[in-house]
Design a protein around this motif. Structure first.
Motif, mmCIF file in Angstrom:
data_model
loop_
_atom_site.group_PDB
_atom_site.id
_atom_site.type_symbol
_atom_site.label_atom_id
_atom_site.label_comp_id
_atom_site.label_asym_id
_atom_site.label_seq_id
_atom_site.Cartn_x
_atom_site.Cartn_y
_atom_site.Cartn_z
ATOM 1 N N GLU A 181 -14.120 -1.022 -4.266
ATOM 2 C CA GLU A 181 -13.286 -0.614 -5.402
ATOM 3 C C GLU A 181 -14.082 0.255 -6.373
ATOM 4 O O GLU A 181 -15.283 0.068 -6.571
ATOM 5 C CB GLU A 181 -12.768 -1.849 -6.137
ATOM 6 N N ASP A 226 1.648 3.475 -2.740
ATOM 7 C CA ASP A 226 0.636 2.797 -3.551
ATOM 8 C C ASP A 226 0.677 1.278 -3.365
ATOM 9 O O ASP A 226 1.217 0.545 -4.198
ATOM 10 C CB ASP A 226 0.866 3.170 -5.015
ATOM 11 N N GLY A 240 -1.740 -0.270 -6.261
ATOM 12 C CA GLY A 240 -1.627 0.221 -7.628
ATOM 13 C C GLY A 240 -2.738 1.166 -8.049
ATOM 14 O O GLY A 240 -2.748 1.650 -9.186
ATOM 15 N N GLY A 241 -3.679 1.460 -7.151
ATOM 16 C CA GLY A 241 -4.785 2.336 -7.496
ATOM 17 C C GLY A 241 -4.362 3.761 -7.786
ATOM 18 O O GLY A 241 -4.963 4.442 -8.632
ATOM 19 N N MET A 269 -1.414 4.793 -9.145
ATOM 20 C CA MET A 269 -0.820 4.866 -10.469
ATOM 21 C C MET A 269 -1.871 4.729 -11.558
ATOM 22 O O MET A 269 -1.838 5.437 -12.581
ATOM 23 C CB MET A 269 0.239 3.774 -10.633
ATOM 24 N N THR A 270 -2.852 3.839 -11.336
ATOM 25 C CA THR A 270 -3.914 3.657 -12.330
ATOM 26 C C THR A 270 -4.700 4.944 -12.541
ATOM 27 O O THR A 270 -4.963 5.355 -13.680
ATOM 28 C CB THR A 270 -4.867 2.532 -11.885
ATOM 29 N N THR A 271 -5.072 5.599 -11.447
ATOM 30 C CA THR A 271 -5.832 6.853 -11.543
ATOM 31 C C THR A 271 -4.977 7.957 -12.159
ATOM 32 O O THR A 271 -5.462 8.768 -12.953
ATOM 33 C CB THR A 271 -6.329 7.276 -10.155
ATOM 34 N N ARG A 272 -3.706 7.981 -11.812
ATOM 35 C CA ARG A 272 -2.784 8.999 -12.337
ATOM 36 C C ARG A 272 -2.691 8.934 -13.854
ATOM 37 O O ARG A 272 -2.826 9.958 -14.551
ATOM 38 C CB ARG A 272 -1.407 8.811 -11.711
ATOM 39 N N THR A 302 -4.666 7.358 -15.945
ATOM 40 C CA THR A 302 -5.951 7.358 -16.634
ATOM 41 C C THR A 302 -6.588 8.741 -16.686
ATOM 42 O O THR A 302 -7.135 9.147 -17.715
ATOM 43 C CB THR A 302 -6.923 6.373 -15.952
ATOM 44 N N CYS A 347 3.929 8.400 -7.457
ATOM 45 C CA CYS A 347 3.493 7.128 -6.871
ATOM 46 C C CYS A 347 4.690 6.194 -6.693
ATOM 47 O O CYS A 347 5.486 6.022 -7.619
ATOM 48 C CB CYS A 347 2.462 6.443 -7.764
ATOM 49 N N ASN A 405 5.602 2.178 -5.335
ATOM 50 C CA ASN A 405 5.186 0.870 -4.857
ATOM 51 C C ASN A 405 6.062 0.524 -3.652
ATOM 52 O O ASN A 405 7.285 0.423 -3.783
ATOM 53 C CB ASN A 405 5.372 -0.170 -5.974
#
Length: 335
Positions: A69, A96, A99-100, A102-105, A107, A118, A120
């Protein structure tokens, strides 16, 4: 009152005839209509052969991204578009699982968030008991069907874009979770040995029985592989992202690491990248507070010059801002 000719015509239309397409006996008029609209097999295949000579995909990227990770696996894909492609409205799609994406998107890519879509894939709380309560959050068979529907939509988008934006890349995060979906579906739907994903964890080897039944899971897993390779042939770059798991010998001792996906997956990939995290030490051996994140080209059928090469994609240092370099070979199309 119909005349004699009309009655003869009606009798001919209603007369039974053999339909070679279905192997059934149906009204003759229906067979005649179908045959008149069908294209000879040899002619249709030849048309495909001719058109294949005119079709050259932009790339043949079907790449595995393997690492722990937080090492930039998702980051290099979401950073793979040029400024021109972003302005044009091209899209990176993320299936996704963890959820990685969406998190990167949210952030790191808020400015170009519309270029990254993204979804789910998990279907939640679909299986309820007689009291209307759920024993587990994920409905695995419904999730498998949803992934197939999403895949069908992506293939249609890439093949017939029309006025839609160009599908630039597809990233599947946490392919190891997709493998869990395939395994649980095998127990729940195909073998009928478990009511749900929780039940599938009870003595799974005994429930499967004969070893060849595990091929059911393999077949389910690689439905997504087939979709990915079809997208690749249509010029879309596709990425399978996963993590490492322990590699054990016959005694159960850990002897190394291997990608956490179905064991034949590497055979289908054109490229495989391993991600490493290395803490930098000074001449005296003490830690400097700097950490380098590197990508290793383990497999690259499309550019053999990259084999065994390493690239630094990110550097972090205590009390300093992160330095992001990304992977130019992806962004510039050199991989």
């Amino acid at each position: 009152m119909p005349n004699l000719n009309d009655l003869k015509k009606q009798a001919q239309e209603e007369a039974p005839a053999f339909d070679p397409a279905t192997g059934e006996t149906v009204p003759a008029a229906l067979v005649e209509e179908k045959m008149s609209h069908s294209k000879p097999i040899a002619q249709s295949v030849w048309d495909e052969i001719v058109s294949a000579g005119d079709t050259i995909p932009n790339n043949m990227i079907f790449c595995g991204l393997v690492g722990p990770e937080g090492v930039g696996k998702t980051g290099i894909v979401l950073d793979s578009m040029t400024d021109e492609e972003k302005k044009r409205g091209d899209v990176i799609f993320v299936l996704d699982f963890d959820g990685g994406g969406m998190t990167t998107r949210v952030t790191h890519h808020r400015e170009h968030a519309k270029n990254i879509r993204c979804l789910n894939p998990n279907v939640m709380f679909e299986t309820l008991d007689e009291d209307g309560e759920a024993r587990e959050a994920i409905d695995y068979p419904a999730t498998h069907r949803r992934v197939m529907k999403i895949g069908q939509t992506l293939v249609d988008w890439a093949a017939r874009p029309g006025d839609k934006p160009r599908l630039h890349s597809v990233l599947i995060t946490a392919v190891d979770l997709w493998d869990e979906v395939a395994k649980n579906c095998m127990f729940i739907e195909d073998l009928g040995t478990a009511p749900d994903g929780i039940g599938a964890k009870v003595k799974p080897h005994e429930q499967v029985g004969l070893r060849f039944n595990w091929q059911i899971r393999t077949t389910r897993f690689h439905q997504l592989t087939t979709i990915a390779r079809t997208l690749m042939s249509l010029g879309v770059a596709v990425y399978f992202e996963t993590h490492f798991k322990d590699l054990q010998d016959k005694t159960g001792s850990v002897i190394g690491k291997k990608p956490s996906w179905e064991k034949h997956t590497a055979n289908y990939l054109n490229q495989i990248l391993y991600f490493h995290k290395k803490k930098v030490r000074g001449e005296d051996g003490s830690q400097t507070g700097e950490t380098r994140y590197e990508v290793e080209f383990v497999k690259c059928k499309t550019n053999a010059d990259l084999l065994d090469q390493r690239r630094t994609i990110m550097v972090t240092k205590k009390d300093e801002s992160l330095q992001w370099f990304g992977l130019p070979e992806i962004r510039e199309g050199d991989m």
